[in-house]
Scaffold this active site. Structure first.
Site, PDB file in Angstrom:
ATOM      1  N   LYS A 194       0.954  -1.171   0.130  1.00  0.00           N
ATOM      2  CA  LYS A 194       0.027  -0.093   0.070  1.00  0.00           C
ATOM      3  C   LYS A 194       0.971   1.188   0.034  1.00  0.00           C
ATOM      4  CE  LYS A 194      -2.939   2.059   3.387  1.00  0.00           C
ATOM      5  NZ  LYS A 194      -3.984   1.924   4.261  1.00  0.00           N
TER       6      LYS A 194
HETATM    7  C1  5RP Z   1      -2.440   4.143   8.789  1.00  0.00           C
HETATM    8  C2  5RP Z   1      -3.036   3.365   7.567  1.00  0.00           C
HETATM    9  C3  5RP Z   1      -4.515   3.693   7.191  1.00  0.00           C
HETATM   10  O1  5RP Z   1      -5.053   2.547   6.881  1.00  0.00           O
HETATM   11  C4  5RP Z   1      -4.255   4.227   5.762  1.00  0.00           C
HETATM   12  O2  5RP Z   1      -3.742   5.798   5.986  1.00  0.00           O
HETATM   13  C5  5RP Z   1      -5.725   4.585   5.017  1.00  0.00           C
HETATM   14  O3  5RP Z   1      -6.306   5.396   5.572  1.00  0.00           O
HETATM   15  P1  5RP Z   1      -6.621   6.911   4.744  1.00  0.00           P
HETATM   16  O4  5RP Z   1      -7.230   6.692   3.464  1.00  0.00           O
HETATM   17  O5  5RP Z   1      -7.584   7.657   5.677  1.00  0.00           O
HETATM   18  O6  5RP Z   1      -5.360   7.513   4.514  1.00  0.00           O
HETATM   19  O7  5RP Z   1      -2.444   2.636   6.964  1.00  0.00           O
HETATM   20  O8  5RP Z   1      -1.428   3.976   8.685  1.00  0.00           O
END
Ligand code: 5RP
Length: 296
Positions: A203
């Site tokens: 991610k």
């Molecule tokens: C925190 C994360 C969150 O899941 C990620 O940031 C996703 O959320 P957003 O779309 O609000 O950024 O990994 O570390």
């Protein structure tokens, strides 16, 4: 009773049909074992090859984030619109109905709060509990360039090793420090390190310039985080551009649960991700459905 009396000749062995051996639909995942693939197929939709993950794990380091104060009230109604839920075991056990059967991605690293150095994380879950909760994957934060870079990479590689033993995929979440430049060069570096060291998927954040080089140079699927709340059309544009440039989904939190109509926003994001709908069309759907709901 055993079927002993039928002669073999009456059985149909379909001798004219060769058993098919299909390639797994997900980038870079064909050589994984059956259980790993099966779990990934609970995260990524086999028809579209994409996923809409709903990220609600923010509380693990920042407490009751806006929109997540009451997960039972605000998030449970959104569950039908997500392919996968990314969250902590605490919220899963206390609030999410066990009748939820889609993929669960469990936050498996943690430690510091927003009051401390965030990169100083450790593994925060035992594999037995991950399996007990029937998760589809574990998520671990990786801080490339951060103060505790090596420690966070080791957290990931340890989870990858444990996950491989049990057929559990590991999602590496690339965390970008406040003082770091969020550009394609950094994202390429971070994503590639995670993939090289065994992450099943990664991610990261979308960047306007050169995002396709990030997805091209990462041999496993990439999903994008939503990041800070944007106007809805902008968030849909970001999702569209990311998919168009090779991302295989979104792991979106604030841009869904902080939207004025979270359920409609989740549906609009699905249209972009799974159906390739243009962001303007998905936004039209969002706006007109919002009006309909207001009138009803
Ligand atoms: C925190 C994360 C969150 O899941 C990620 O940031 C996703 O959320 P957003 O779309 O609000 O950024 O990994 O570390």
């Amino acid at each position: 009773m055993a079927d002993l009396d039928k002669p073999t000749e009456t059985k149909d062995f379909h001798l004219d049909i060769q058993q098919r051996s299909e390639a797994f639909f997900l980038k870079g995942s064909n050589c994984l074992d059956w259980g790993m693939k099966n779990r990934l197929a609970r995260i990524f939709n086999a028809q579209s090859g994409k996923t809409v993950m709903l990220a609600i794990d923010h509380g693990y380091f920042q407490g009751p984030t806006t929109g997540l104060e009451r997960v039972d009230v605000n998030i449970v109604p959104l569950l039908p619109h997500a392919d996968t839920l990314m969250l902590t075991r605490g919220i899963l056990r206390s609030v999410i109905p066990p009748s939820y059967t889609r993929g669960i991605v469990l936050r498996a690293s943690g430690g510091p709060s927003i009051l401390k150095e965030l990169s100083n994380e450790q593994i925060a879950m035992d594999i037995e509990d991950v399996l007990r909760l029937n998760a589809a994957a574990m998520a671990v934060q990786v801080f490339i360039g951060g103060e505790h870079e090596t420690q966070s990479v080791h957290n990931m590689t340890r989870l990858v090793d444990i996950g491989n033993r049990y057929g559990l995929p590991t999602l590496a979440v690339t965390a970008v420090g406040r003082d770091m430049v969020r550009d394609a060069k950094y994202m390429r570096l971070a994503c590639r390190i995670c993939a090289e060291l065994g992450a099943s998927y990664v991610k990261t954040y979308y960047v306007d310039e050169g995002f396709q080089t990030v997805t091209a140079s990462c041999p496993v699927p990439i999903v994008i985080a939503g990041g800070k709340k944007l106007p809805e059309l902008e968030a849909l544009r970001m999702a569209y551009n990311a998919i168009d440039q090779g991302a295989l989904g979104v792991d979106m939190g604030r841009n869904i649960f902080q939207a004025e109509s979270p359920a409609l926003m989740a549906q609009a994001v699905r249209k972009v991700v799974h159906e390739g709908e243009k962001p303007e069309h998905a936004y039209d759907f969002y706006r007109s459905a919002k009006v309909e709901v207001a009138v009803a």
